[in-house]
Design an enzyme around this catalytic site. Structure first.
Site, PDB file in Angstrom:
ATOM      1  CG  HIS A  57      -1.864   1.168   1.249  1.00  0.00           C
ATOM      2  ND1 HIS A  57      -3.011   1.188   0.502  1.00  0.00           N
ATOM      3  CD2 HIS A  57      -1.830   2.358   1.910  1.00  0.00           C
ATOM      4  CE1 HIS A  57      -3.663   2.327   0.708  1.00  0.00           C
ATOM      5  NE2 HIS A  57      -2.959   3.055   1.547  1.00  0.00           N
ATOM      6  CB  VAL A  93      -3.979   3.933   6.078  1.00  0.00           C
ATOM      7  CG1 VAL A  93      -2.880   4.684   6.828  1.00  0.00           C
ATOM      8  CG2 VAL A  93      -3.394   3.173   4.906  1.00  0.00           C
ATOM      9  N   GLY A 380     -10.604   8.400   3.082  1.00  0.00           N
ATOM     10  CA  GLY A 380      -9.449   8.429   2.202  1.00  0.00           C
ATOM     11  C   GLY A 380      -8.364   7.508   2.720  1.00  0.00           C
ATOM     12  CD  GLU A 381      -6.167   7.881   6.665  1.00  0.00           C
ATOM     13  OE1 GLU A 381      -6.014   6.715   7.104  1.00  0.00           O
ATOM     14  OE2 GLU A 381      -6.479   8.834   7.395  1.00  0.00           O
ATOM     15  N   GLY A 382      -6.853   5.341   1.361  1.00  0.00           N
ATOM     16  CA  GLY A 382      -6.894   4.007   0.783  1.00  0.00           C
ATOM     17  C   GLY A 382      -7.695   3.027   1.606  1.00  0.00           C
TER      18      GLY A 382
END
Length: 414
Positions: A57, A93, A380-382
């Site tokens: 990631h 995350v 967000g952040e993945g």
């Protein structure tokens, strides 16, 4: 500008993949989206026995000049503070990377703070935030090229470790603003329908954000010397500038635009390349006397360093035939931009999540993308993409661990 050699997966293996899926000991089609996902992964990897190796990631951080216009409820200091928090394992995350076994790389590509001495942060800073695109391009051509190259190199590092599935996330206060503009311009969607609350704007804040972005788009059209009145409305095959000033790059009708503006083909390289990008050097279009521009110009004028780095990462991952996990509104905007440069990239993308940001679902529709999850996330952040990983893993396990009718001695009844 770096050119990527991205080709769609060879589909000649599809009948064999489908036969294997249909012969697993289950009713035909009974595992629904898992079967579709398994087909995609098998085609990407060109095998009947797919695997997910060393998932990585990339968490990319950058600040935005447009934040100075009050388009976000959060101040830009939150960007660097959160980046440091990630190194301590305290972010969303971090939790999901630990849960699903992803190696997390935290990368500073444009944070407006000195993070060079922070352990756990990879220093790839291009500049201390982008410029304010209300008044000037967010980044130069050189900075954009550096961002794309940085993204490609980060993916190379993961790939060298054996990674074949990459997830990308972002940390950058105000990055919903450039995302909304990309959606507006690349998708030919009214700007109002592309703007949402971001990190928590109220109605007045959204109204202010809308006005700022409207002025920024107007300035872009003016400074790029495009007069919408000079260009006729798009043909049924797609055009570029409509009479009301909206931009439609969805079909890259470059030969039509060239004819309408009386642009020399040799001067601007407007013909569509095999990659689907505008010519061999799309950036040259932004400064041509004709006032035409390419997709790269839109990307550099409004994008953040973390966003353009993500585009470079996506393009390189597709070139390496890796699976790309796409997160929420910002990363979907990056996927949209990447697909406008190289449409073949979409074949390698798995859209993990439809977020809570206004317009995200419509943005996904621009790419015919079907997200795996809809959890109302907007962090967000993945994180949304990471949450979808168990579904991807289940599709792979289905192909490798389920028995078939013959081996299970079950009568095939269809």
């Amino acid at each position: 500008m770096r050119q990527f050699n991205i080709v769609r997966p060879d589909e000649r293996l599809a009948p064999a993949i489908q036969q294997k899926i249909d012969n697993l000991n289950k009713p035909k089609g009974s595992l629904g989206r898992l079967e579709e996902l398994a087909m995609q992964i098998c085609l990407v990897q060109q095998t009947l026995n797919p695997e997910l190796r060393h998932p990585c990631h990339l968490l990319l951080g950058g600040d935005h000049g447009i934040e100075r216009e009050g388009v976000s409820v959060s101040p830009r200091d939150v960007t660097w503070q959160q980046m440091i928090n990630f190194t301590r394992g305290g972010g969303g995350v971090n939790m999901f990377c630990r849960q699903h076994g992803f190696k997390l790389r935290i990368v500073d590509v444009g944070v407006d703070h000195d993070l060079s001495g922070v352990d756990g942060i990879i220093d790839r800073k291009i500049a201390w935030g982008t410029k304010n695109f209300l008044y000037e391009p967010a980044m130069s051509q050189q900075e954009m090229e550096q961002a794309i190259e940085t993204g490609a190199q980060l993916v190379d590092d993961c790939h060298d470790e054996g990674c074949n599935i990459i997830c990308i996330g972002e940390m950058g206060i105000a990055n919903t603003s450039p995302s909304s503009i990309w959606m507006h311009l690349f998708g030919n969607i009214p700007l109002d329908e592309c703007i949402g609350a971001g990190a928590g704007l109220n109605a007045a804040g959204i109204s202010h954000k809308r006005e700022v972005l409207r002025k920024a788009v107007e300035r872009f059209l003016t400074t790029e010397r495009v007069s919408p009145q000079r260009v006729s409305p798009p043909s049924p095959r797609g055009g570029c500038i409509t009479e009301n000033g909206t931009l439609d790059l969805g079909r890259f009708a470059c030969k039509e635009l060239s004819a309408q503006l009386d642009i020399s083909q040799s001067d601007t390289s407007l013909s569509t390349s095999p990659s689907g990008a505008w010519g061999a050097s799309p950036l040259s279009l932004s400064t041509s006397p004709s006032g035409a521009w390419g997709a790269y110009s839109l990307i550099s004028y409004f994008g953040g360093f973390e966003m353009v780095t993500a585009i470079g990462a996506m393009l390189r991952a597709a070139e390496l035939r890796m699976l790309i996990m796409v997160d929420g509104f910002i990363m979907s905007a990056c996927a949209l931009a990447a697909s406008r440069l190289y449409p073949e990239t979409l074949a390698y993308m798995v859209f993990g999540h439809c977020g809570d940001e206004s317009g995200h679902r419509r943005m996904l529709e621009l790419m015919d993308a079907r997200p795996l999850l809809s959890l109302g996330l907007k962090l967000g952040e993945g994180t949304g993409a990471l949450c979808s990983f168990p579904i991807i893993d289940s599709a792979v396990r289905m192909m490798n661990e389920m028995n078939n009718f013959d081996n299970a001695h079950i009568t095939k009844y269809f």
